[in-house]
Design a protein around this motif. Structure first.
Motif, short mmCIF file in Angstrom:
data_model
loop_
_atom_site.label_atom_id
_atom_site.label_comp_id
_atom_site.label_asym_id
_atom_site.label_seq_id
_atom_site.Cartn_x
_atom_site.Cartn_y
_atom_site.Cartn_z
N PHE A 176 0.84 -1.15 -0.06
CA PHE A 176 0.01 0.11 -0.01
C PHE A 176 0.82 1.24 -0.26
CE2 PHE A 176 -1.87 -3.45 2.48
CZ PHE A 176 -3.66 -3.42 1.74
N SER A 177 0.59 2.20 -0.81
CA SER A 177 1.29 3.50 -0.81
C SER A 177 0.39 4.76 -0.26
CB SER A 177 1.94 3.66 -2.18
OG SER A 177 0.93 3.82 -3.15
N SER A 178 -0.88 4.41 -0.31
CA SER A 178 -1.85 5.48 0.00
C SER A 178 -2.39 5.34 1.25
CB SER A 178 -3.03 5.66 -1.04
OG SER A 178 -4.10 6.43 -0.40
N LEU A 179 -2.21 6.29 2.51
CA LEU A 179 -2.97 6.19 3.67
C LEU A 179 -4.28 6.26 3.84
CD1 LEU A 179 -0.18 8.09 5.45
CD2 LEU A 179 -0.24 5.55 5.40
N THR A 180 -4.91 6.98 2.85
CA THR A 180 -6.43 6.95 2.73
C THR A 180 -6.90 5.84 2.34
OG1 THR A 180 -6.12 8.14 0.72
CG2 THR A 180 -6.52 9.72 2.82
N ASP A 181 -6.44 5.34 1.38
CA ASP A 181 -6.65 3.89 0.70
C ASP A 181 -6.71 2.72 2.09
OD1 ASP A 181 -7.11 4.68 -1.53
OD2 ASP A 181 -5.41 3.77 -2.63
N LEU A 182 -5.78 2.90 3.00
CA LEU A 182 -5.82 1.92 3.96
C LEU A 182 -6.80 2.18 4.94
CD1 LEU A 182 -1.99 1.57 5.17
CD2 LEU A 182 -3.73 -0.33 4.66
N GLU A 183 -7.14 3.54 5.44
CA GLU A 183 -8.28 3.87 6.34
C GLU A 183 -9.59 3.49 5.72
OE1 GLU A 183 -6.35 8.25 7.81
OE2 GLU A 183 -7.58 8.07 6.32
N CYS A 184 -9.86 3.78 4.38
CA CYS A 184 -11.07 3.36 3.52
C CYS A 184 -11.08 1.55 3.89
CB CYS A 184 -11.04 3.81 2.06
SG CYS A 184 -12.58 3.48 1.33
N MET A 185 -10.04 1.08 3.53
CA MET A 185 -10.02 -0.66 3.72
C MET A 185 -10.35 -0.95 5.04
SD MET A 185 -7.35 -3.40 2.46
CE MET A 185 -6.24 -2.96 3.93
N PHE A 186 -9.61 -0.26 5.98
CA PHE A 186 -9.88 -0.93 7.30
C PHE A 186 -11.30 -0.61 7.61
CE2 PHE A 186 -5.15 -0.51 8.71
CZ PHE A 186 -4.91 -1.46 8.15
N GLN A 187 -11.66 0.63 7.48
CA GLN A 187 -13.16 0.84 8.05
C GLN A 187 -14.05 -0.25 7.34
OE1 GLN A 187 -14.04 2.98 10.46
NE2 GLN A 187 -15.85 1.83 10.26
N THR A 188 -13.98 -0.45 5.97
CA THR A 188 -14.79 -1.18 5.41
C THR A 188 -14.92 -2.60 5.92
OG1 THR A 188 -14.65 -0.36 3.19
CG2 THR A 188 -15.28 -2.42 2.95
N GLN A 189 -13.61 -3.22 6.30
CA GLN A 189 -13.58 -4.27 7.21
C GLN A 189 -14.12 -4.33 8.38
OE1 GLN A 189 -9.19 -5.29 7.14
NE2 GLN A 189 -9.08 -5.66 4.95
N LEU A 190 -13.98 -3.31 9.20
CA LEU A 190 -14.74 -3.07 10.37
C LEU A 190 -16.32 -3.10 10.37
CD1 LEU A 190 -12.58 -0.28 11.95
CD2 LEU A 190 -12.62 -2.46 12.87
N ASP A 191 -16.82 -2.65 9.06
CA ASP A 191 -18.12 -2.53 8.97
C ASP A 191 -18.67 -3.79 8.62
OD1 ASP A 191 -18.43 0.14 9.55
OD2 ASP A 191 -18.18 1.06 7.58
N ASN A 192 -17.93 -4.72 7.81
CA ASN A 192 -18.44 -6.06 7.37
C ASN A 192 -18.14 -7.12 8.30
OD1 ASN A 192 -15.96 -6.57 6.62
ND2 ASN A 192 -16.18 -6.14 4.60
N GLY A 193 -17.59 -6.75 9.47
CA GLY A 193 -17.46 -7.78 10.45
C GLY A 193 -15.90 -8.76 10.38
N THR A 194 -15.19 -8.14 9.47
CA THR A 194 -13.73 -8.97 9.20
C THR A 194 -12.61 -8.13 9.63
OG1 THR A 194 -13.46 -7.93 6.96
CG2 THR A 194 -14.78 -10.18 6.87
N GLY A 195 -12.90 -7.21 10.51
CA GLY A 195 -11.75 -6.17 10.94
C GLY A 195 -11.63 -6.32 12.33
N ASP A 196 -12.09 -7.38 13.17
CA ASP A 196 -11.84 -7.42 14.78
C ASP A 196 -10.74 -7.35 15.28
OD1 ASP A 196 -14.62 -7.90 14.77
OD2 ASP A 196 -14.69 -9.97 15.13
#
Length: 281
Positions: A176-196
């Motif tokens: 990854f080279s974009s921190l905002t991409d990481l933020e978006c991906m992490f929040q998506t994982q948290l929302d769909n239950g795969t980011g515990d």
């Protein structure tokens, strides 16, 4: 050898496309997809070396009874086939367009669902996910991502622009080279239950983050004019030690030039060049 199905975009227009890896051209494509008349086949061909489209693939259509050859488009195929049968071509063409449109819509739904599952949102959805992440964790910054457990950070000096590109490599080797991409991906994982696991990953890294140690990566890359890597959790524990890597024309060497801590570099890693200028890296 006949191919079971040609890429659908070649049936919508005679435009050329990139070749399939490992495929040999020319090759027959039979049967044609739904909506195309029976009694025809498609042949995928590659433009020759003197063409402005050299190396790309195009499609032509042939009647199996030999009456028509080198037909350029599905519309021409349908027109000729209906003329031979004495039927009106326009309803057949309209039905073909409907089938293609429905197919495109289904494929788009699949691509959107796949992007969302990987946290690659767009527009308002993306902004909302990033804001939700910020509300909970604050902005992700380079020194924090550097200290994600098991992650490697790579600094690459780019002499043509006199800048250092920073990339973060997770425990699976994805870059990854974009921190905002990481933020978006992490929040998506948290929302769909795969980011515990993410809350502990982030909070531990925030507690460990040391901007001074992180800044040494960029300095080392500039000093060596090449690539510098470090596993953040180990680098912080060992006074900032990392590994200087040799750059090769075809990619990155896997050999450390000193006895520091370095990860296994990957020459084919994916990642854009979003430097996230509004944020410290």
């Amino acid at each position: 050898a006949a191919q079971d199905c040609l890429p659908w975009h070649l049936f919508r227009s005679p435009m050329d496309a990139l070749p399939e890896a490992g495929a040999a051209y020319p090759r027959d494509v039979f049967p044609l997809p739904e909506g195309m008349p029976a009694g025809w086949k498609a042949v995928e061909k590659m433009y020759g070396p003197t063409s402005k489209s050299a190396g790309r693939v195009y499609c032509r259509y042939y009647a199996l009874d030999g009456t028509h050859k080198h037909i350029c488009s599905p519309k021409q195929v349908i027109t000729l086939d209906c003329a031979a049968k004495g039927t009106d071509w326009e309803p057949v063409w309209a039905e073909y367009q409907r089938i293609v449109k429905e197919r495109d819509a289904r494929q788009m739904e699949i691509r959107v669902a796949d992007r969302e599952a990987r946290g690659q949102l767009a527009g308002e959805q993306r902004e909302a996910a990033i804001k939700k992440f910020h509300d909970r964790f604050g902005d992700l910054v380079g020194p924090v991502v550097f200290c994600f457990a098991g992650w490697t950070t790579r600094w690459t000096y780019q002499p043509n622009v006199s800048q250092v590109r920073v990339e973060y490599i997770d425990t699976h080797g994805k870059t990854f080279s974009s921190l905002t991409d990481l933020e978006c991906m992490f929040q998506t994982q948290l929302d769909n239950g795969t980011g515990d696991h993410l809350e502990r990953l982030i909070l531990d890294a925030q507690a460990l983050a040391d901007p001074e140690v992180f800044s040494q990566g960029s300095k080392k890359a500039r000093e060596t004019g090449g690539v510098y890597e470090a596993v953040g959790t180990q680098a912080v524990a060992h006074g900032g030690k990392g590994g200087v890597l040799a750059r090769e024309e075809a990619g990155f060497s896997t050999t450390c030039m000193n006895d520091g801590v370095c990860g296994e570099p990957t020459s084919g890693s994916k990642g854009g060049r979003d430097r996230t200028r509004s944020r410290s890296r």
